[in-house]
Design an enzyme around this catalytic site. Structure first.
Site, short mmCIF file in Angstrom:
data_model
loop_
_atom_site.label_atom_id
_atom_site.label_comp_id
_atom_site.label_asym_id
_atom_site.label_seq_id
_atom_site.Cartn_x
_atom_site.Cartn_y
_atom_site.Cartn_z
N TYR A 108 53.02 45.85 53.78
CA TYR A 108 52.33 44.24 53.41
C TYR A 108 52.34 43.65 55.00
O TYR A 108 51.06 43.17 55.15
CB TYR A 108 53.20 43.77 52.64
N SER B 3 49.02 36.02 55.98
CA SER B 3 50.10 35.94 55.71
C SER B 3 50.88 35.36 57.00
O SER B 3 50.53 36.18 57.99
CB SER B 3 50.78 37.02 54.86
N1 LIG Z 1 52.33 33.16 47.51
C1 LIG Z 1 52.87 33.69 48.82
O1 LIG Z 1 53.93 33.03 49.42
C2 LIG Z 1 51.85 34.00 49.88
C3 LIG Z 1 52.41 33.97 51.27
C4 LIG Z 1 51.31 34.44 52.03
C5 LIG Z 1 50.31 35.26 51.92
N2 LIG Z 1 49.90 35.28 50.44
C6 LIG Z 1 48.53 36.03 49.83
O2 LIG Z 1 47.93 35.07 49.20
C7 LIG Z 1 47.00 36.03 48.34
C8 LIG Z 1 47.13 35.66 46.78
O3 LIG Z 1 48.61 35.83 46.47
P1 LIG Z 1 49.20 34.98 45.41
O4 LIG Z 1 50.68 34.49 45.95
O5 LIG Z 1 48.36 34.24 44.60
O6 LIG Z 1 49.71 36.32 44.28
P2 LIG Z 1 49.21 36.57 42.74
O7 LIG Z 1 49.50 35.30 41.91
O8 LIG Z 1 49.88 37.72 42.34
O9 LIG Z 1 47.68 36.88 42.78
C9 LIG Z 1 46.96 37.83 43.23
C10 LIG Z 1 45.85 38.00 42.73
O10 LIG Z 1 44.91 38.96 43.57
C11 LIG Z 1 44.37 39.97 42.31
N3 LIG Z 1 44.26 41.10 42.42
C12 LIG Z 1 45.17 42.05 42.76
N4 LIG Z 1 44.66 43.29 42.97
C13 LIG Z 1 43.22 43.15 42.69
C14 LIG Z 1 42.39 44.15 42.84
N5 LIG Z 1 42.55 45.33 43.21
N6 LIG Z 1 41.08 43.64 42.45
C15 LIG Z 1 41.10 42.27 42.44
N7 LIG Z 1 41.71 41.46 42.23
C16 LIG Z 1 43.08 41.88 42.77
C17 LIG Z 1 45.18 39.43 41.12
O11 LIG Z 1 44.20 39.46 39.91
P3 LIG Z 1 44.31 40.52 38.86
O12 LIG Z 1 45.73 41.24 38.64
O13 LIG Z 1 43.61 40.10 37.75
O14 LIG Z 1 43.15 41.59 39.27
C18 LIG Z 1 45.49 38.16 41.33
O15 LIG Z 1 44.55 37.11 40.92
C19 LIG Z 1 47.52 37.45 48.44
O16 LIG Z 1 46.46 38.14 49.53
C20 LIG Z 1 48.89 37.40 49.34
O17 LIG Z 1 49.31 38.45 49.91
C21 LIG Z 1 50.60 34.66 49.35
#
Ligand SMILES: NC(=O)c1ccc[n+]([C@@H]2O[C@H](COP(=O)([O-])OP(=O)(O)OC[C@H]3O[C@@H](n4cnc5c(N)ncnc54)[C@H](OP(=O)(O)O)[C@@H]3O)[C@@H](O)[C@H]2O)c1
Length: 249
Positions: A153, A140
């Site tokens: 985070y 991130s």
């Molecule tokens: N969206 C943004 O603006 C942004 C920016 C920078 C970085 N990121 C990073 O991108 C990644 C994805 O984020 P997102 O925005 O797509 O969020 P999201 O829609 O909440 O997706 C998070 C995913 O992680 C899975 N997850 C959470 N805890 C888990 C565990 N213990 N074991 C296995 N799977 C787990 C969840 O699936 P289940 O609940 O089904 O397990 C879900 O599929 C993250 O690492 C986040 O930090 C996001």
């Protein structure tokens, strides 16, 4: 029909929603055999069915990245992994003084230890198989800057950046490229509710182009780091943020 990733097996963690679901879709469209992993099996199954209906090759695995036995079981059940997209992550937004020990452990266990466990297990398999591989950690912009309410985070993501470099250094001799994508704010389930709050709207107003990204804004970076074009790229953290870090938010 041959395409960029045909013949490759890609394991995507956190594929049940948000960026992970998009990554799985893009890799399947590029010809990879995609293995979707997360805790919510029904969401994974629905996406896998959608990908297969579109002509892709997809299957699912229940996975909790905070549980080393679960990580081991998934990797053992998935021989021949060529690509790992290490994406699963959570965020808990609280001021430092309000963060509990459980909050700290949940964020660190998922966003740092979970990424480590996955990379280590898949890396071991890749080393034993001697066919090289690609590991793409999802970091991130908060790995290089800080915002209020996201201290733990940001600490975890800074750790992911250092992990990326450390693994790249050790595994170059095994032809394993390890890189990270550091996205800026992209609208997904992790932050959708936040961007509808007044603080969220103010944050968007402070961004260089007053907008957040969409998951497809990461497609090009993903395909670069998962495909043959990145054979000379390892240990890199590729920021894809519309200039959010440049201006500061
Ligand atoms: N969206 C943004 O603006 C942004 C920016 C920078 C970085 N990121 C990073 O991108 C990644 C994805 O984020 P997102 O925005 O797509 O969020 P999201 O829609 O909440 O997706 C998070 C995913 O992680 C899975 N997850 C959470 N805890 C888990 C565990 N213990 N074991 C296995 N799977 C787990 C969840 O699936 P289940 O609940 O089904 O397990 C879900 O599929 C993250 O690492 C986040 O930090 C996001």
């Amino acid at each position: 029909m041959s395409s960029l990733l045909s013949g490759k097996t890609a394991l995507v963690t956190g594929a049940s929603s948000g960026l992970g679901a998009r990554f799985a879709t893009v890799l399947a469209a590029a010809g990879a055999h995609v293995v979707l992993a997360a805790r919510r099996q029904d969401a994974l199954d629905a996406l896998a069915a959608q990908l297969r209906a579109a002509g892709g090759n997809a299957e699912t695995r229940a996975l909790d990245v905070t549980d080393s036995a679960s990580v081991r079981a998934v990797v053992e059940a998935t021989p021949g992994i060529d690509i790992l997209v290490n994406n699963a992550g959570i965020s808990i937004e609280k001021l430092v003084a309000e963060v509990t020990e459980d909050d700290y452990d949940a964020v660190m266990d998922t966003n740092l230890k979970g990424v480590w466990l996955m990379a280590q297990a898949v890396g071991r398999q890749m080393i034993a198989r001697q066919q090289g591989g690609k590991i793409v950690n999802i970091s991130s912009v908060l790995g290089q800057m800080v915002l209020t309410r996201l201290s733990v985070y940001a600490m975890a993501k800074a750790g992911v950046n250092q992990m990326t470099r450390a693994l790249a250094l050790e595994w170059a001799r095994h032809d394993i490229e390890v890189n990270a994508i550091a996205p800026g704010y992209i609208r997904t389930e992790i932050n959708r509710a936040f961007f509808d709050t007044e603080i969220g709207r103010k944050l968007i107003d402070r961004m260089l182009r007053r907008r957040v990204g969409e998951p497809e804004d990461l497609d090009a970076a993903l395909l670069l780091l998962c495909g043959p074009g990145s054979r000379f790229i390892t240990g890199s953290v590729l920021t894809v943020d519309d200039g959010q870090v440049l201006k500061g938010i």
